[in-house]
Design a protein around this motif. Structure first.
Motif, PDB file in Angstrom:
ATOM      1  N   ILE A 173      -5.090   2.760   4.345  1.00 33.41           N
ATOM      2  CA  ILE A 173      -5.989   3.180   3.264  1.00 33.41           C
ATOM      3  C   ILE A 173      -5.231   3.677   2.038  1.00 33.41           C
ATOM      4  O   ILE A 173      -5.816   3.850   0.971  1.00 33.41           O
ATOM      5  CB  ILE A 173      -6.960   4.289   3.734  1.00 33.41           C
ATOM      6  CG1 ILE A 173      -6.178   5.492   4.282  1.00 33.41           C
ATOM      7  CG2 ILE A 173      -7.923   3.761   4.776  1.00 33.41           C
ATOM      8  CD1 ILE A 173      -7.057   6.674   4.645  1.00 33.41           C
ATOM      9  N   ARG A 174      -3.926   3.894   2.190  1.00 29.97           N
ATOM     10  CA  ARG A 174      -3.159   4.405   1.057  1.00 29.97           C
ATOM     11  C   ARG A 174      -1.718   3.954   1.182  1.00 29.97           C
ATOM     12  O   ARG A 174      -1.127   4.007   2.263  1.00 29.97           O
ATOM     13  CB  ARG A 174      -3.231   5.931   1.008  1.00 29.97           C
ATOM     14  CG  ARG A 174      -2.516   6.581  -0.173  1.00 29.97           C
ATOM     15  CD  ARG A 174      -2.907   8.051  -0.276  1.00 29.97           C
ATOM     16  NE  ARG A 174      -2.157   8.754  -1.300  1.00 29.97           N
ATOM     17  CZ  ARG A 174      -1.101   9.528  -1.055  1.00 29.97           C
ATOM     18  NH1 ARG A 174      -0.675   9.690   0.197  1.00 29.97           N
ATOM     19  NH2 ARG A 174      -0.483  10.143  -2.033  1.00 29.97           N
ATOM     20  N   GLN A 182       2.089   4.410  -0.724  1.00 30.11           N
ATOM     21  CA  GLN A 182       2.850   5.208  -1.693  1.00 30.11           C
ATOM     22  C   GLN A 182       4.215   4.595  -1.914  1.00 30.11           C
ATOM     23  O   GLN A 182       5.016   4.457  -0.998  1.00 30.11           O
ATOM     24  CB  GLN A 182       3.000   6.644  -1.185  1.00 30.11           C
ATOM     25  CG  GLN A 182       3.758   7.551  -2.143  1.00 30.11           C
ATOM     26  CD  GLN A 182       3.796   8.985  -1.667  1.00 30.11           C
ATOM     27  OE1 GLN A 182       2.766   9.556  -1.314  1.00 30.11           O
ATOM     28  NE2 GLN A 182       4.990   9.570  -1.638  1.00 30.11           N
ATOM     29  N   ALA A 232       1.141   6.234  -5.885  1.00 29.88           N
ATOM     30  CA  ALA A 232       0.278   5.953  -4.743  1.00 29.88           C
ATOM     31  C   ALA A 232      -0.840   5.005  -5.141  1.00 29.88           C
ATOM     32  O   ALA A 232      -1.353   5.055  -6.263  1.00 29.88           O
ATOM     33  CB  ALA A 232      -0.312   7.238  -4.175  1.00 29.88           C
ATOM     34  N   SER A 233      -1.205   4.134  -4.206  1.00 30.51           N
ATOM     35  CA  SER A 233      -2.318   3.209  -4.388  1.00 30.51           C
ATOM     36  C   SER A 233      -3.280   3.400  -3.234  1.00 30.51           C
ATOM     37  O   SER A 233      -2.891   3.336  -2.064  1.00 30.51           O
ATOM     38  CB  SER A 233      -1.807   1.763  -4.423  1.00 30.51           C
ATOM     39  OG  SER A 233      -2.882   0.851  -4.460  1.00 30.51           O
ATOM     40  N   ASN A 234      -4.551   3.677  -3.534  1.00 35.65           N
ATOM     41  CA  ASN A 234      -5.546   3.965  -2.510  1.00 35.65           C
ATOM     42  C   ASN A 234      -6.492   2.792  -2.309  1.00 35.65           C
ATOM     43  O   ASN A 234      -6.812   2.072  -3.248  1.00 35.65           O
ATOM     44  CB  ASN A 234      -6.366   5.205  -2.888  1.00 35.65           C
ATOM     45  CG  ASN A 234      -5.516   6.457  -2.926  1.00 35.65           C
ATOM     46  OD1 ASN A 234      -4.903   6.826  -1.939  1.00 35.65           O
ATOM     47  ND2 ASN A 234      -5.472   7.093  -4.081  1.00 35.65           N
ATOM     48  N   SER A 235      -6.944   2.616  -1.064  1.00 35.30           N
ATOM     49  CA  SER A 235      -7.970   1.637  -0.732  1.00 35.30           C
ATOM     50  C   SER A 235      -9.183   2.392  -0.216  1.00 35.30           C
ATOM     51  O   SER A 235      -9.157   2.953   0.879  1.00 35.30           O
ATOM     52  CB  SER A 235      -7.464   0.659   0.335  1.00 35.30           C
ATOM     53  OG  SER A 235      -6.371  -0.093  -0.155  1.00 35.30           O
ATOM     54  N   ASN A 236     -10.222   2.445  -1.021  1.00 34.75           N
ATOM     55  CA  ASN A 236     -11.436   3.151  -0.630  1.00 34.75           C
ATOM     56  C   ASN A 236     -12.393   2.167   0.044  1.00 34.75           C
ATOM     57  O   ASN A 236     -13.266   1.580  -0.588  1.00 34.75           O
ATOM     58  CB  ASN A 236     -12.094   3.787  -1.860  1.00 34.75           C
ATOM     59  CG  ASN A 236     -11.192   4.812  -2.506  1.00 34.75           C
ATOM     60  OD1 ASN A 236     -10.595   5.628  -1.811  1.00 34.75           O
ATOM     61  ND2 ASN A 236     -11.090   4.771  -3.823  1.00 34.75           N
ATOM     62  N   TYR A 282       2.894   4.457   4.249  1.00 38.92           N
ATOM     63  CA  TYR A 282       1.543   3.961   4.486  1.00 38.92           C
ATOM     64  C   TYR A 282       0.730   5.042   5.198  1.00 38.92           C
ATOM     65  O   TYR A 282       1.241   5.762   6.064  1.00 38.92           O
ATOM     66  CB  TYR A 282       1.577   2.702   5.352  1.00 38.92           C
ATOM     67  CG  TYR A 282       2.343   1.551   4.740  1.00 38.92           C
ATOM     68  CD1 TYR A 282       1.731   0.662   3.867  1.00 38.92           C
ATOM     69  CD2 TYR A 282       3.690   1.351   5.047  1.00 38.92           C
ATOM     70  CE1 TYR A 282       2.437  -0.397   3.310  1.00 38.92           C
ATOM     71  CE2 TYR A 282       4.402   0.290   4.493  1.00 38.92           C
ATOM     72  CZ  TYR A 282       3.764  -0.575   3.624  1.00 38.92           C
ATOM     73  OH  TYR A 282       4.466  -1.615   3.081  1.00 38.92           O
TER      74      TYR A 282
END
Length: 272
Positions: free
Chosen positions: A238-239, A241, A246-250, A206
């Motif tokens: 915010i990210r 993995q 990986a999954s990002n939260s903008n 994270y």
């Protein structure tokens, strides 16, 4: 004279023993762990709006009506009850009989349990079970947390029901956690459990922003699955993995650094 020296230093020895003894007895106050505490009030997220009492505690969740786009009224969706300053249960309100609904008494949907260092269990209930030919309230999910000397949960056990006929919950996932010096949950090992044995293991990482965690408020009272990184960390994740993926939260933020979710305005705060 040794006797004179002993009596001269005796008060100091007594004070020292008293102080050390007090320190050994010190444990975190089991009240007010701050899962719902931020500098700003959460007003709404998505279709949900919140009401507070005079102690700035969330007491009601309202859901925006969908009867027509010209009718912005909200209906009482859930109520929250507290014990010792902490959220204890979320209640489905009494349902009055209507054209398409049957009357139903109020019932507890979520229960929270606490120990000396914080949250120890979340229990969720539903009417998924059938008992003697009738729909019955049963425990459908459970999350249990174990703590170490850092007063942070190092393990979370996720239970799911094995049989809808009886209350038979079994561990389905075991997550173990590591934290950085800021108090953020940075690494996890998620193990899938089948018949009490590990079937698969997945490492997770994270990553966080530098703002105080405001994602924990809707996460803690959310009625879906629990996201430990949002509830227990100091900053906002915010990210994520998973192995190499990986999954990002903008996020968007307001002027106070509060998370407004991915699209601006879906979460509203009152910072007066």
């Amino acid at each position: 004279n040794l006797n004179m020296l002993f009596f001269r230093f005796l008060p100091i020895v007594i004070i020292y023993i008293f102080v050390i003894g007090c320190k050994k007895e010190e444990v975190p106050n089991p009240k007010n762990f701050g899962y719902l505490t931020t500098q700003c009030k959460l007003v709404s997220w998505g279709m949900y709006f919140l009401k507070y009492d005079s102690h700035n505690r969330i007491t009601e969740i309202h859901k925006k009506g969908t009867s027509s786009p010209w009718d912005p009224t909200t209906a009482l969706y859930r109520t929250l009850e507290y014990e010792n300053g902490e959220l204890k249960r979320i209640i489905v309100p009494k349902l009055e009989p209507k054209d398409f609904d049957e009357a139903r008494d109020a019932w507890t949907e979520v229960e929270y349990e606490y120990g000396p260092y914080g949250l120890t269990a979340i229990r969720k209930f539903g009417y998924d079970g059938i008992r003697n030919g009738k729909s019955a309230r049963m425990e459908t999910d459970r999350y249990e947390f174990k703590y170490n000397n850092s007063h942070k949960p190092f393990e979370m056990l996720t239970y799911a029901y094995f049989s809808i006929e009886v209350d038979d919950l079994r561990v389905r996932v075991r997550d173990t956690f590591e934290y950085d010096s800021k108090g953020n949950l940075t690494d996890a090992i998620s193990e899938s459990i089948i018949d009490g044995k590990v079937d698969a293991s997945l490492p997770i990482k994270y990553f966080y922003d530098d703002y105080p965690n405001t994602t924990k408020v809707p996460s803690f009272i959310g009625l879906e699955y629990i996201m430990a990184d949002r509830v227990f960390s100091t900053n906002n994740p915010i990210r994520v993995q998973y192995s190499q993926d990986a999954s990002n939260s903008n996020y968007d933020y307001d002027d106070h650094g509060n998370v407004l979710s991915k699209s601006s305005g879906t979460i509203a705060w009152d910072c007066q």
